[in-house]
Motif scaffolding. Structure first.
Motif, PDB file in Angstrom:
ATOM      1  N   SER A 227      52.033 -22.571 -33.171  1.00 32.78           N
ATOM      2  CA  SER A 227      51.703 -23.411 -32.014  1.00 32.78           C
ATOM      3  C   SER A 227      52.384 -22.900 -30.761  1.00 32.78           C
ATOM      4  CB  SER A 227      52.133 -24.860 -32.260  1.00 32.78           C
ATOM      5  OG  SER A 227      51.687 -25.353 -33.495  1.00 32.78           O
ATOM      6  N   PHE A 228      53.649 -22.482 -30.884  1.00 31.96           N
ATOM      7  CA  PHE A 228      54.392 -22.045 -29.713  1.00 31.96           C
ATOM      8  C   PHE A 228      53.912 -20.689 -29.203  1.00 31.96           C
ATOM      9  CE2 PHE A 228      56.978 -25.461 -31.232  1.00 31.96           C
ATOM     10  CZ  PHE A 228      57.526 -26.007 -30.087  1.00 31.96           C
ATOM     11  N   SER A 229      53.345 -19.881 -30.090  1.00 29.66           N
ATOM     12  CA  SER A 229      52.742 -18.632 -29.614  1.00 29.66           C
ATOM     13  C   SER A 229      51.490 -18.932 -28.794  1.00 29.66           C
ATOM     14  CB  SER A 229      52.404 -17.714 -30.801  1.00 29.66           C
ATOM     15  OG  SER A 229      51.374 -18.268 -31.601  1.00 29.66           O
ATOM     16  N   ILE A 230      50.771 -19.998 -29.164  1.00 35.59           N
ATOM     17  CA  ILE A 230      49.605 -20.432 -28.387  1.00 35.59           C
ATOM     18  C   ILE A 230      50.058 -20.954 -27.021  1.00 35.59           C
ATOM     19  CG2 ILE A 230      47.751 -22.146 -28.239  1.00 35.59           C
ATOM     20  CD1 ILE A 230      47.470 -21.969 -31.260  1.00 35.59           C
ATOM     21  N   LEU A 231      51.126 -21.755 -27.014  1.00 37.17           N
ATOM     22  CA  LEU A 231      51.628 -22.321 -25.758  1.00 37.17           C
ATOM     23  C   LEU A 231      52.018 -21.223 -24.781  1.00 37.17           C
ATOM     24  CD1 LEU A 231      53.862 -25.297 -26.977  1.00 37.17           C
ATOM     25  CD2 LEU A 231      51.546 -25.388 -26.069  1.00 37.17           C
ATOM     26  N   LYS A 232      52.631 -20.170 -25.301  1.00 37.41           N
ATOM     27  CA  LYS A 232      53.045 -19.068 -24.423  1.00 37.41           C
ATOM     28  C   LYS A 232      51.818 -18.355 -23.861  1.00 37.41           C
ATOM     29  CE  LYS A 232      56.814 -16.856 -25.476  1.00 37.41           C
ATOM     30  NZ  LYS A 232      57.819 -15.920 -26.064  1.00 37.41           N
ATOM     31  N   ARG A 233      50.778 -18.278 -24.676  1.00 32.31           N
ATOM     32  CA  ARG A 233      49.561 -17.571 -24.248  1.00 32.31           C
ATOM     33  C   ARG A 233      48.791 -18.344 -23.181  1.00 32.31           C
ATOM     34  NH1 ARG A 233      47.494 -16.852 -28.971  1.00 32.31           N
ATOM     35  NH2 ARG A 233      45.643 -18.162 -28.971  1.00 32.31           N
ATOM     36  N   ILE A 234      48.700 -19.666 -23.349  1.00 31.62           N
ATOM     37  CA  ILE A 234      47.896 -20.444 -22.394  1.00 31.62           C
ATOM     38  C   ILE A 234      48.688 -20.799 -21.136  1.00 31.62           C
ATOM     39  CG2 ILE A 234      46.470 -21.421 -24.224  1.00 31.62           C
ATOM     40  CD1 ILE A 234      47.996 -24.022 -23.956  1.00 31.62           C
ATOM     41  N   GLY A 235      50.034 -20.828 -21.230  1.00 31.79           N
ATOM     42  CA  GLY A 235      50.852 -21.177 -20.082  1.00 31.79           C
ATOM     43  C   GLY A 235      50.845 -22.676 -19.816  1.00 31.79           C
ATOM     44  N   LEU A 254      61.238 -20.322 -36.032  1.00 29.31           N
ATOM     45  CA  LEU A 254      60.846 -19.788 -34.733  1.00 29.31           C
ATOM     46  C   LEU A 254      61.823 -18.665 -34.388  1.00 29.31           C
ATOM     47  CD1 LEU A 254      58.751 -20.472 -32.481  1.00 29.31           C
ATOM     48  CD2 LEU A 254      60.565 -21.781 -31.362  1.00 29.31           C
ATOM     49  N   PRO A 255      61.300 -17.463 -34.059  1.00 26.21           N
ATOM     50  CA  PRO A 255      62.209 -16.349 -33.738  1.00 26.21           C
ATOM     51  C   PRO A 255      63.242 -16.734 -32.682  1.00 26.21           C
ATOM     52  CG  PRO A 255      59.949 -15.562 -33.879  1.00 26.21           C
ATOM     53  CD  PRO A 255      59.888 -17.066 -33.973  1.00 26.21           C
ATOM     54  N   PHE A 448      45.851 -12.146 -38.893  1.00 30.28           N
ATOM     55  CA  PHE A 448      46.779 -12.608 -39.922  1.00 30.28           C
ATOM     56  C   PHE A 448      46.281 -13.934 -40.478  1.00 30.28           C
ATOM     57  CE2 PHE A 448      50.477 -10.346 -37.566  1.00 30.28           C
ATOM     58  CZ  PHE A 448      50.068  -9.128 -38.100  1.00 30.28           C
ATOM     59  N   PRO A 449      46.319 -14.112 -41.797  1.00 26.78           N
ATOM     60  CA  PRO A 449      45.857 -15.384 -42.389  1.00 26.78           C
ATOM     61  C   PRO A 449      46.827 -16.522 -42.092  1.00 26.78           C
ATOM     62  CG  PRO A 449      46.784 -13.961 -44.093  1.00 26.78           C
ATOM     63  CD  PRO A 449      46.746 -13.153 -42.828  1.00 26.78           C
ATOM     64  N   ILE A 450      46.337 -17.529 -41.383  1.00 30.33           N
ATOM     65  CA  ILE A 450      47.153 -18.664 -40.979  1.00 30.33           C
ATOM     66  C   ILE A 450      46.571 -19.940 -41.592  1.00 30.33           C
ATOM     67  CG2 ILE A 450      48.082 -19.977 -39.028  1.00 30.33           C
ATOM     68  CD1 ILE A 450      49.063 -17.168 -38.978  1.00 30.33           C
ATOM     69  N   SER A 451      47.412 -20.786 -42.179  1.00 31.76           N
ATOM     70  CA  SER A 451      46.939 -22.045 -42.752  1.00 31.76           C
ATOM     71  C   SER A 451      46.689 -23.053 -41.644  1.00 31.76           C
ATOM     72  CB  SER A 451      47.980 -22.612 -43.730  1.00 31.76           C
ATOM     73  OG  SER A 451      49.101 -23.094 -43.010  1.00 31.76           O
ATOM     74  N   GLU A 452      46.088 -24.199 -42.016  1.00 29.16           N
ATOM     75  CA  GLU A 452      45.797 -25.241 -41.035  1.00 29.16           C
ATOM     76  C   GLU A 452      47.064 -25.768 -40.382  1.00 29.16           C
ATOM     77  OE1 GLU A 452      44.866 -25.286 -44.181  1.00 29.16           O
ATOM     78  OE2 GLU A 452      42.735 -25.720 -44.401  1.00 29.16           O
ATOM     79  N   SER A 453      48.196 -25.654 -41.071  1.00 23.74           N
ATOM     80  CA  SER A 453      49.463 -26.144 -40.522  1.00 23.74           C
ATOM     81  C   SER A 453      50.227 -25.050 -39.783  1.00 23.74           C
ATOM     82  CB  SER A 453      50.331 -26.718 -41.651  1.00 23.74           C
ATOM     83  OG  SER A 453      50.530 -25.756 -42.663  1.00 23.74           O
ATOM     84  N   GLY A 454      49.582 -23.886 -39.594  1.00 23.80           N
ATOM     85  CA  GLY A 454      50.181 -22.838 -38.785  1.00 23.80           C
ATOM     86  C   GLY A 454      51.105 -21.894 -39.522  1.00 23.80           C
ATOM     87  N   LYS A 455      51.099 -21.919 -40.852  1.00 21.54           N
ATOM     88  CA  LYS A 455      51.983 -21.044 -41.612  1.00 21.54           C
ATOM     89  C   LYS A 455      51.238 -19.807 -42.107  1.00 21.54           C
ATOM     90  CE  LYS A 455      55.333 -24.456 -43.184  1.00 21.54           C
ATOM     91  NZ  LYS A 455      56.080 -24.985 -44.339  1.00 21.54           N
ATOM     92  N   ILE A 456      51.990 -18.708 -42.230  1.00 17.24           N
ATOM     93  CA  ILE A 456      51.417 -17.470 -42.758  1.00 17.24           C
ATOM     94  C   ILE A 456      51.106 -17.645 -44.243  1.00 17.24           C
ATOM     95  CG2 ILE A 456      51.811 -15.027 -43.199  1.00 17.24           C
ATOM     96  CD1 ILE A 456      51.565 -15.618 -40.275  1.00 17.24           C
TER      97      ILE A 456
END
Length: 463
Positions: A227-235, A254-255, A448-456
């Motif tokens: 989710s946070f990678s999406i937030l960074k992308r959309i601003g 989260l890294p 990358f395969p991501i589950s509905e809850s955002g996990k690899i």
């Protein structure tokens, strides 16, 4: 039980949708009515989506002490049938009235909710403490379900309410699925405190999501690392977040650099970022890192939640010194009763007795904060040398390569999405590790395969 006493909130707004608002009085009348044809002791399969109908059915089942399997409504039919065959629910509840499963017939159609009932006289014995059953980590094809008791739900809910200071005037929003323990915990905690929840399946990518945050003065939202990678992308600068007082993150590590980025970003806007750690096997949450400690302890999962306790075990003994790595053990009333693979397991009592072996490797620093270093099962041996796959992914990420690592002993696979980065990936591995070029293969994939809850979904990589 978790929803006992909600009547006291009466005319306060409980649920907000895109078209209507529901008071606690309306919600409870609807919830009690929808399960009136289901008996205490029956077992329900709830096909869940982020709709008020799912919320109503869930609340009704919990108030009537009806054990409920909560499953993603968009689970492939074959997987739904597998769950039905193994657990033999007496009723299936959902909004898809086109569902057809042998041995079940429609017994109720009310508004958008449909209830299917078994045509046979099933008699399922269940433990009276059993409340819900969830798939692990939001997966849809898991062979086993996590058994959570009413005590588990209540303990985790009250603990979260305490450390997040959730109040009756808070307004949350469902940015995560309700069949996922993290997403469900947001609903549980806010309703428990008489607060309001916007129920929506809109994602961060939809401007309507941010419009609702502004219009209804949402005070908190949550996300997993993806989710946070999406937030960074959309601003986020183009959205009004003036009503938000805190943002929570869980569902995976989260890294460290991302924690620092978002902590700085939100602090400038008067918003607290609270990093948390949990597993479905512990109902939802086991630890939290208070915002005030993020700067000096970024990368940490924090401290145990109120009512919980951590310890670290190595070679069968409790580690008492700081900085020593071992398996992270959690103890608390929110630890699940155990797993279930079929209907016979629904009679089982509390197999875990309040103790959870998390399967995560961790250490405690001198200040008492805990750090996850990897999964015990996320190791492979390459020509006799033990390799931490999480650590390898971290090394690649620090050097600008987004990659996933999976595989078996002497057969490491490194997945990247850009063919032009193959040579750089090999160079980073050569300079930063002792891994032989004969021990791994670099594979380029589209996504990358991501589950509905955002996990690899690492298992998907090896199929």
């Amino acid at each position: 039980m978790i929803f006992d006493g909600l009547e006291r909130f009466a005319d306060r707004i409980a649920i907000i949708t895109a078209t209507k608002q529901y008071s606690y009085r309306e919600l409870l009348l609807w919830a009690d009515d929808i399960v009136s044809c289901i008996q205490t002791g029956d077992v329900v399969l709830l096909l869940s989506d982020n709709t008020v109908e799912t919320v109503v059915a869930y609340i009704g089942a919990m108030r009537k002490k009806i054990p409920t399997i909560i499953l993603n409504a968009h689970t492939p039919l074959d997987n739904i049938i597998d769950i039905v065959r193994r657990f033999l629910p007496t009723h299936i509840v959902g909004v898809n009235d086109k569902l057809e499963i042998e041995g079940y017939r429609k017994s109720l159609k009310k508004d958008r909710t449909t209830i299917w009932s078994t045509v046979s006289s099933l008699s399922t014995c269940v433990n009276e403490e059993l409340a819900i059953l969830l798939t692990t980590s939001g997966s849809t094809g898991s062979p086993k379900l996590v058994r959570l008791s009413h005590l588990n739900l209540l303990a985790n809910t009250t603990s979260i309410c305490q450390y997040l200071n959730i109040k009756s005037d808070d307004i949350g929003i469902t940015c995560l699925p309700l069949y996922y323990s993290f997403g469900l915990s947001l609903l549980n905690t806010h309703l428990y405190q008489g607060a309001s929840v916007i129920v929506t399946d809109e994602s961060f990518l939809n401007p309507l999501f941010w419009k609702m945050i502004q219009e209804y003065h949402v005070t908190t939202f949550s996300g997993v690392p993806y989710s946070f990678s999406i937030l960074k992308r959309i601003g986020l600068d183009r959205f009004d977040l003036s009503s938000v007082r805190y943002v929570t993150q869980a569902g995976g590590k989260l890294p460290k650099e991302d924690v620092e980025y978002w902590d700085n970003y939100f602090k400038k806007r008067g918003i607290d970022l609270i990093v948390m750690y949990g597993q479905t096997e512990a109902t939802a949450r086991m630890s939290y890192l208070p915002s005030a400690f993020l700067k000096n302890h970024s990368g940490s999962i924090g401290i145990a939640i109120p009512g919980g306790r951590f310890s670290i075990i190595k070679d069968g003994k409790i580690v008492t010194t700081s900085e020593s790595e071992g398996e992270l053990i959690y103890q608390g009333d929110n630890v699940s009763m155990g797993y279930a693979e079929n209907k016979d397991d629904l009679t089982l009592g509390d197999c875990n007795q309040g103790t959870l072996h998390t399967g995560d490797l961790a250490y405690r620093d001198k200040d008492g904060f805990y750090y996850i270093t990897g999964r015990m099962k996320r190791f492979v041996k390459l020509f006799g040398n033990r390799t931490n796959l999480d650590e390898l992914e971290g090394i690649l990420k620090q050097n600008g390569i987004e990659a996933l690592c999976a595989g078996t002993d002497d057969n490491l696979r490194i997945y990247i999405k850009d063919l032009s980065l193959r040579d750089k990936t090999e160079e980073i591995i050569r300079k930063n590790t002792l891994i032989s070029t004969l021990a791994y293969k670099i594979i380029v994939i589209d996504h990358f395969p991501i589950s509905e809850s955002g996990k690899i979904m690492y298992a998907k990589l090896l199929e």
